[in-house]
Design an enzyme around this catalytic site. Structure first.
Site, PDB file in Angstrom:
ATOM      1  N   ASP A 198       0.853  -1.182   0.000  1.00  0.00           N
ATOM      2  CA  ASP A 198       0.000   0.000   0.000  1.00  0.00           C
ATOM      3  C   ASP A 198       0.895   1.240   0.000  1.00  0.00           C
ATOM      4  O   ASP A 198       1.876   1.303   0.748  1.00  0.00           O
ATOM      5  CB  ASP A 198      -0.889   0.003   1.254  1.00  0.00           C
ATOM      6  CG  ASP A 198      -1.914   1.123   1.209  1.00  0.00           C
ATOM      7  OD1 ASP A 198      -3.042   0.868   0.784  1.00  0.00           O
ATOM      8  OD2 ASP A 198      -1.561   2.253   1.600  1.00  0.00           O
ATOM      9  N   GLU A 215      -4.876   2.332  -4.010  1.00  0.00           N
ATOM     10  CA  GLU A 215      -3.414   2.337  -3.963  1.00  0.00           C
ATOM     11  C   GLU A 215      -2.856   1.039  -3.414  1.00  0.00           C
ATOM     12  O   GLU A 215      -1.684   0.960  -3.034  1.00  0.00           O
ATOM     13  CB  GLU A 215      -2.909   3.522  -3.130  1.00  0.00           C
ATOM     14  CG  GLU A 215      -3.283   3.485  -1.664  1.00  0.00           C
ATOM     15  CD  GLU A 215      -4.613   4.164  -1.376  1.00  0.00           C
ATOM     16  OE1 GLU A 215      -4.779   4.620  -0.229  1.00  0.00           O
ATOM     17  OE2 GLU A 215      -5.465   4.258  -2.280  1.00  0.00           O
TER      18      GLU A 215
END
Length: 321
Positions: free
Chosen positions: A197, A240
């Site tokens: 992430d 993301e």
């Protein structure tokens, strides 16, 4: 004379259109084909109005038409893409066979008695007209077939990849994981999943805009894609978040891969439109398959928990469970 030139020029246009459609670049052909057409026009004119000779005109057309078809066959042999390769090979063979036929026609004319009526040149010349029609039909069929295959490949790619990063999407990743889980259960091997992430990605979007945010995602996707093995599966899981499937890899080796990716990400610098340099970091969670896992999602769940711990402990780090 005009009809012969029209047929010759039409084949050049068909061949060139096919080369452009297939994205084949061959600079030599751009000069060679017009040169042969100009030579044919000169020979037909001379042996029609200055020294009338039907045999020579047939020989000139057939020999130069044969040369043109050989050029076409050679040019099409440069095609290297997977889609439509069979169709292009068939068309290339067709051009080659037509070239052989017209070479035979040219030699046949040499040994024929002098002709005085162009409409009575025999069955060989009659067949030569059919070859031109065959070129048009087969080339058209091949073009339609290739266009259809390309469209199918494009649709499949759209369904299996993320449009922004060109990585696999979540659905495709899940398919690969299911297959790998079944293989691992049979072979008693193992696999590792890495979840990642981007840190403070919302801040990037808020301060630099979504366009810069998209560039960051693409840069990060390239880092992941370029630093894993060919058999590894990299996907954008959503937003993301990214995931990596490492077949035949334990968590210790997975940690090495994840740490390398983290360090590479941290050293990456992106230039924004306003001229400033932007750096970013990422967090990673690593988990390995266990014999007690009833399904592959258990490995993913552990990797997600490891990623959450990495976030809690300050980000820009790798955690293994």
């Amino acid at each position: 004379m005009v009809a012969n030139l029209a047929v010759y020029i039409a084949v050049i246009m068909i061949f060139r259109g096919l080369l452009r459609f297939l994205d084949i670049s061959w600079p030599l052909e751009r000069y060679l084909s017009p040169l042969l057409a100009a030579l044919l026009a000169g020979l037909l004119y001379y042996y029609k109005f200055h020294v009338p000779n039907i045999n020579v005109r047939i020989f000139a057309f057939s020999s130069l038409f044969s040369a043109l078809c050989l050029i076409a066959a050679f040019g099409l042999s440069k095609y290297r893409q997977e889609s439509g390769r069979t169709a292009i090979r068939i068309v290339a063979i067709m051009f080659f066979l037509v070239a052989i036929f017209h070479l035979f026609r040219a030699l046949w004319t040499v040994f024929q008695v002098p002709l005085y009526d162009f409409m009575k040149t025999g069955w060989v010349s009659t067949l030569s007209v059919a070859t031109s029609e065959f070129i048009v039909v087969l080339t058209t069929y091949a073009t339609i077939l290739i266009a259809t295959e390309r469209q199918q490949h494009a649709l499949i790619k759209m369904a299996r990849t993320d449009s922004l990063t060109q990585l696999y999407n979540r659905r495709t990743f899940e398919e690969y994981c299911a297959v790998e889980y079944s293989r691992t259960c049979r072979s008693k091997s193992t696999f590792t999943i890495i979840m990642s992430d981007l840190d403070h990605f919302k801040w990037v979007n808020d301060h630099h805009g979504h366009q810069v945010g998209d560039e960051v995602l693409k840069f990060f996707a390239d880092i992941l894609r370029n630093n894993v093995r060919k058999q590894d599966v990299v996907a954008r899981f959503g937003g993301e978040e990214f995931v990596i499937l490492l077949p035949d890899t334990d968590s210790e080796k997975g940690m090495i891969v994840a740490e390398h990716l983290r360090e590479t990400t941290l050293s990456t610098i992106i230039s924004t439109d306003d001229g400033s340099a932007l750096t970013f970091s990422s967090s990673f969670g690593v988990a390995q398959y266990s014999d007690t896992d009833s399904e592959w999602t258990a490995v993913l769940s552990r990797a997600d928990k490891a990623l959450y711990r990495a976030k809690q402990q300050g980000r820009n780090r790798t955690i293994r469970v």
